[in-house]
Motif scaffolding. Structure first.
Motif, short mmCIF file in Angstrom:
data_model
loop_
_atom_site.label_atom_id
_atom_site.label_comp_id
_atom_site.label_asym_id
_atom_site.label_seq_id
_atom_site.Cartn_x
_atom_site.Cartn_y
_atom_site.Cartn_z
N GLU A 379 0.80 -1.22 0.00
CA GLU A 379 0.00 0.00 0.00
C GLU A 379 0.84 1.27 0.00
O GLU A 379 0.63 2.13 -0.86
N ALA A 383 1.08 3.99 -3.18
CA ALA A 383 0.63 5.37 -2.98
C ALA A 383 1.70 6.36 -3.40
O ALA A 383 1.50 7.56 -3.37
N THR A 384 2.88 5.87 -3.78
CA THR A 384 3.89 6.75 -4.40
C THR A 384 3.72 6.63 -5.91
O THR A 384 2.81 5.95 -6.38
N SER A 385 4.59 7.25 -6.67
CA SER A 385 4.36 7.24 -8.11
C SER A 385 4.91 5.96 -8.74
O SER A 385 5.62 5.99 -9.73
N VAL A 386 4.57 4.83 -8.12
CA VAL A 386 4.93 3.52 -8.66
C VAL A 386 3.65 2.87 -9.14
O VAL A 386 2.71 2.71 -8.36
N GLY A 387 3.60 2.50 -10.41
CA GLY A 387 2.41 1.86 -10.95
C GLY A 387 2.34 0.40 -10.53
O GLY A 387 3.33 -0.18 -10.08
N ARG A 388 1.16 -0.18 -10.73
CA ARG A 388 0.96 -1.58 -10.33
C ARG A 388 1.97 -2.51 -11.02
O ARG A 388 2.54 -3.40 -10.40
N ASP A 531 -9.03 -4.50 -6.86
CA ASP A 531 -8.77 -3.79 -5.61
C ASP A 531 -7.58 -4.42 -4.90
O ASP A 531 -7.32 -5.61 -5.06
N LEU A 532 -6.90 -3.61 -4.11
CA LEU A 532 -5.92 -4.15 -3.19
C LEU A 532 -6.69 -4.91 -2.11
O LEU A 532 -7.64 -4.37 -1.55
N LYS B 11 -19.20 2.38 -3.01
CA LYS B 11 -18.30 1.23 -3.03
C LYS B 11 -18.94 0.05 -2.33
O LYS B 11 -19.46 0.19 -1.23
N TYR B 13 -18.24 -3.95 -1.00
CA TYR B 13 -17.36 -5.11 -0.80
C TYR B 13 -18.25 -6.32 -0.92
O TYR B 13 -18.97 -6.65 0.01
N ARG B 47 -8.57 5.04 0.28
CA ARG B 47 -7.95 4.11 -0.67
C ARG B 47 -8.48 4.31 -2.09
O ARG B 47 -7.77 4.07 -3.06
N LEU B 50 -6.62 7.13 -3.52
CA LEU B 50 -5.24 6.77 -3.87
C LEU B 50 -5.18 5.78 -5.04
O LEU B 50 -4.10 5.35 -5.43
N GLY B 51 -6.33 5.39 -5.55
CA GLY B 51 -6.32 4.44 -6.66
C GLY B 51 -5.96 3.03 -6.23
O GLY B 51 -5.57 2.22 -7.06
N LEU B 52 -6.09 2.73 -4.94
CA LEU B 52 -5.82 1.37 -4.47
C LEU B 52 -7.08 0.52 -4.58
O LEU B 52 -7.01 -0.69 -4.68
N LEU B 53 -8.24 1.17 -4.53
CA LEU B 53 -9.52 0.49 -4.71
C LEU B 53 -10.25 1.17 -5.86
O LEU B 53 -10.05 2.35 -6.12
N ARG B 54 -11.11 0.39 -6.51
CA ARG B 54 -11.95 0.95 -7.59
C ARG B 54 -13.26 1.38 -7.00
O ARG B 54 -13.79 0.74 -6.11
N TRP B 68 -7.89 6.66 -10.19
CA TRP B 68 -7.54 5.31 -10.63
C TRP B 68 -6.66 5.38 -11.88
O TRP B 68 -5.57 4.80 -11.92
N VAL B 72 -0.35 7.16 -11.06
CA VAL B 72 1.10 7.34 -10.98
C VAL B 72 1.49 8.82 -11.02
O VAL B 72 2.31 9.28 -10.23
N HIS B 75 0.31 10.68 -7.80
CA HIS B 75 1.02 10.34 -6.57
C HIS B 75 2.33 11.10 -6.42
O HIS B 75 2.86 11.19 -5.32
N ARG B 76 2.85 11.65 -7.53
CA ARG B 76 4.03 12.51 -7.40
C ARG B 76 3.70 13.76 -6.62
O ARG B 76 4.59 14.39 -6.08
N TYR B 80 1.08 10.24 1.46
CA TYR B 80 0.06 9.45 2.17
C TYR B 80 0.66 8.83 3.42
O TYR B 80 1.77 8.29 3.39
N PRO B 82 -0.58 5.93 6.03
CA PRO B 82 -1.64 5.00 6.39
C PRO B 82 -1.85 4.95 7.90
O PRO B 82 -0.97 5.34 8.66
#
Lengths: 534, 303
Positions: A379, A383-388, A531-532, B11, B13, B47, B50-54, B68, B72, B75-76, B80, B82
């Motif tokens: 996570e 949340a940094t500029s690293v893509g999946r 989703d994560l 959202k 689940y 989340r 942050l594009g961690l969840l859709r 989403w 990338v 996020h620059r 964040y 957590p």
């Protein structure tokens, strides 16, 4: 001692069994059944007492065989099966040790132990429950194996002795892992300590057995693996080595409890060393992080395979000479592979087994993605500029290159050792190396399936291990059990051209590479979309 | 352009409805409080940001982009922290701070040193030896030492001691003074009150209240428990006093008072000879019990 410190062990046992409901039965059954396969294949290859006696002669005259498998104590089918099963002692010990560490130090490192420690669970309950679970699993391996061997018509006393020697080896290393889990704060360190101890015990036995005539035999008696081989199943069983093993179990278990009583939860006995205050200049990418997290496994597998390659290459020449004594066997081998030289057949077979083993490494490297996700460490990075994909690529590079490096190390070492004993390094080294590397497409298939599960069904990613166990069973026992061809063909390891010596057929290799690539692409595309899920 | 804009965000689940048409608008340069009890949907919302969840429905914009699709590049520009920080056990804290900073696109070494000092964090320790509070500090140093324009902080003080919490509040005020935006999720009302310009309260996946603290004045009552020498009379007639309970013939009283009326009430009490006076800010749980306890059934809704 206060009785309360054991409280809750019963509930923890149920918890561990629930957590391991898949993997525990798999390793118990696989390890219990392997010697059955050896027994029936030996009975088939060497049907007469005379053939077996000659085979024993070649083994006994070959120091490398003694180093790898230990001494052979008789020429009956049972004695030879017991001799051939000696590596199984190591497997049982390894599985036992890793299971104990997973339920003690790994839980503690993740903070789960703290949560449980605050409930009505005693200080020693975790250790106790882990030991009870693993001791029982080992006993199950032993009894299942004994029952199976008796079922194939082997003498009851020898079967029981062989089964129980497996269980006792497991107990000793479960207890040793219990000690290691107290010493270090990290589960990884505890694992490497136990694996190193296992390697040392194997080396002591090997050197002792090879040097027995030179007065080095006492070294074997320092090794619990050596004790268990001296039970001599099916060859005038001796039961007193079990007393040595049980003594070691008692001492190690008591030590584990004393260390556990002296330390705080989460702490180790060995103090942690401080690290650098700032990261090195190159530590700036997901790949650099993956390298830090995965380099230990890469070194370990490559070094282990190099050592194994030396041993396998060293025994090759005499193994080929030994096989040449059994005309029936030559016939079988010719039918199977159509190879010219016996040594070639031998290498094709052993490299196929190495490939199965290295698949475990490939799966482990892929599933590191899932571990990072569930532990919540993916996570902050995502949340940094690293893509999946960039994040996944760092770890996947190790799943691709790691098995290649390990197989290359094994192939080079085996080719070198065999080339030296056969007197033609220039010819044999590239041939054996090719035999190792040609396995890679088959290794990538299970890795691709693991990646597919990670991307599409992340909660079921651990099924990758069950799949590998199925491939192992198909390869080791499928033909002996008379399974139909389509079932055997399910395993990618069936489709590897038999090198050195055989014809290289490119279509199956290409198909497996394409299949792996398709599996990986589907997995990665699922991962990009989903989703994560911690 | 707002820094964060959510419009009817939804959202699921599985069948569980985690976010139900959440609206949220955070302007650039403001510190925005996002409060609610555990499991209300704060982390789920973050989340998605942050594009961690859709998302399953509605719109979400972060710094003008799609969280989403543009993750990338966005996020620059954001940092964040957590709520539950997990780190790599065999890396040192300093290595993790540098790695996160570099992956975000660079950090200021002077600020890194300064924040390590202020949070009293030893960067040479391996992460496995850090307490929860220290792991949180690693994430906070990595965030504050960056040049991000948006800070998304998910319960960032849950493991910090009061001293470090004060340091944290100072840091938030400083980044605000630099014109940066902060989304601060919390379940501690006092922290949000001390830092935030505006707040939204989320409960069971739904925004139940949004506004400035002045607008939410009715939420910020202080509980007073007072013991006096003379019996107190006329308390319930005072403006801003709620739910008074008078005991021991009037020498002991408990009541809640609106924040703006506190001075008047204390002046009123003084002539009765105050022996002890205990005041407590309302907890979020009390607020929820009082304002939203009825009408919202327990447990999530079903699809």
């Amino acid at each position: 001692m206060n009785k309360d410190i054991w409280t809750g062990a019963g509930s923890l046992i149920r918890l561990f069994l629930r957590k391991d409901r898949l993997i525990l039965p798999v390793w118990v059954i696989v390890l219990a059944l392997l010697p059955l396969g050896y027994g029936s294949s030996i009975a088939e290859l060497y049907p007469s007492e005379e053939m077996r006696a000659r085979f024993v002669g070649t083994i006994a005259s070959n120091p490398a065989m003694a180093a790898f498998y230990g001494p052979v104590f008789g020429s009956s089918v049972g004695a030879l099966a017991a001799w051939r099963s000696s590596l199984n002692l190591i497997f049982v010990a390894l599985a036992s040790a890793l299971t104990v560490i997973r339920h003690t130090r790994t839980d503690e490192e993740a903070g789960r132990r703290e949560l449980l420690g605050a409930t009505a669970v005693g200080h020693h309950a975790g250790l106790t429950a882990a030991l009870i679970v693993v001791f029982s699993a080992d006993l199950a391996v032993g009894l299942l194996m004994a029952a199976g061997l008796i079922g194939t018509g082997l003498p009851a006393a020898g079967s029981l002795a062989l089964g129980l020697s497996m269980a006792a080896a497991g107990w000793v290393f479960a207890a040793a892992a219990g000690v290691a889990a107290q010493l270090s704060e990290g589960a990884g360190t505890a694992r490497s300590m136990t694996v190193t101890a296992l390697g040392l015990v194997f080396a002591l036995r090997a050197v002792g057995d090879v040097g027995e005539s030179g007065g080095m035999g006492w070294l074997t008696w320092l090794s619990p693996i050596g004790w268990m081989q001296r039970v001599r199943p099916y060859a005038d069983e001796r039961w007193w080595p079990f007393a040595l093993a049980l003594g070691a179990v008692a001492v190690l278990t008591a030590t584990a409890y004393r260390l556990s009583a002296r330390r705080d939860i989460g702490a180790g006995i060995v103090p942690p060393r401080p690290g650098p205050a700032a990261a090195g200049p190159g530590f700036r990418s997901p790949l650099a992080l993956a390298w830090r997290l995965q380099r230990g496994a890469l070194y370990g597998w490559s070094a282990g395979f190099a050592a194994l390659g030396l041993a396998l290459g060293g025994v090759a020449k005499s193994a080929a000479d030994g096989l040449a004594e059994s005309p029936q066997l030559i016939d079988i081998l010719e039918k199977l592979g159509g190879s010219s030289g016996l040594a070639d057949t031998y290498f094709a077979a052993t490299m196929n087994i190495l490939a199965l083993a290295v698949s475990a490494y490939a799966i482990q490297a892929v599933l590191r993605l899932r571990t990072e996700e569930t532990e919540g460490r993916a996570e902050p990075l995502l949340a940094t500029s690293v893509g999946r994909l960039r994040w996944a690529a760092g770890h996947l590079l190790f799943a691709l290159a790691g098995p290649a490096a390990a197989l290359a190390a094994g192939g080079l070492a085996a080719g070198l050792a065999y080339g030296l004993s056969a007197g033609d390094v220039g010819r044999e080294l590239p041939r054996v190396l090719a035999g190792a590397l040609v396995q890679l497409p088959a290794v990538y298939v299970p890795a691709g399936i693991a990646l597919l599960l990670f991307g599409l069904l992340p909660r079921l990613a651990a099924l990758s291990w069950a799949m590998l166990a199925a491939f192992l069973l198909l390869g080791q026992l499928g033909a002996l059990l008379g399974l139909p061809d389509w079932a055997l063909d399910l395993s990618p390891f069936t489709h590897i051209p038999r090198l050195p010596g055989g014809d290289v057929s490119f279509p199956p290799l290409l198909w497996m590479l394409l299949l792996s690539a398709a599996l990986a692409a589907a997995g990665l595309s699922g991962w990009r979309r989903r989703d994560l899920r911690p | 352009m707002p820094a964060i804009e959510l419009n009817k965000l939804t959202k699921y689940y599985g069948k569980h409805l985690a976010l139900n048409q959440v609206d949220l608008r955070v302007e650039q340069g403001e510190v925005y409080g996002f409060i609610g009890p555990n499991g209300a949907g704060k982390s789920t919302t973050i989340r998605i940001l942050l594009g961690l969840l859709r998302k399953d429905g509605g719109q979400a914009r972060v710094l003008g982009g799609d969280p989403w699709r543009d993750a990338v590049t966005l996020h620059r520009r954001l940092a964040y922290v957590p709520g539950d920080v997990s780190l790599w056990p065999n890396l040192s804290g300093g290595e993790v701070i540098d790695l996160l900073g570099r992956l975000r696109g660079g950090m200021n070494p002077k600020r890194r040193a300064e924040y390590l000092e202020r949070f009293a964090l030893d960067p040479t320790k391996k992460c496995r030896t850090y307490s929860k509070g220290n792991r949180q500090k690693v994430a906070l140093v990595a965030a504050f030492a960056s040049d991000a324009e948006l800070f998304i902080l998910d319960e960032p003080t849950s493991g910090l001691d009061p001293l470090m919490e004060a340091v944290f509040q100072q840091c938030v005020r400083e980044v605000k003074a630099e014109g940066k935006t902060v989304l601060l999720s919390s379940h501690i009302l006092a922290e949000v009150e001390a830092l935030c310009d505006r707040v939204s309260i989320i409960r069971q996946g739904r925004i139940v209240e949004t506004g400035t603290f002045a607008e939410l004045r009715h939420l910020t009552r202080t509980s007073i428990s007072v013991e006096t020498a003379l019996p107190v009379a006329g308390l319930s007639e005072l403006p801003g006093v709620h739910d008074p309970v008078v005991e021991d013939g009037g020498t002991r009283a408990r009541f809640a008072v609106d924040a703006g009326e506190l001075v008047r009430v204390v002046r009123f009490l003084a002539p009765f000879g105050v022996r002890s006076l205990v005041s407590a800010p309302p907890t979020l749980e009390e607020l929820f019990m009082r304002h939203y306890g009825e009408g919202i059934e327990a447990g999530g809704e079903r699809r």
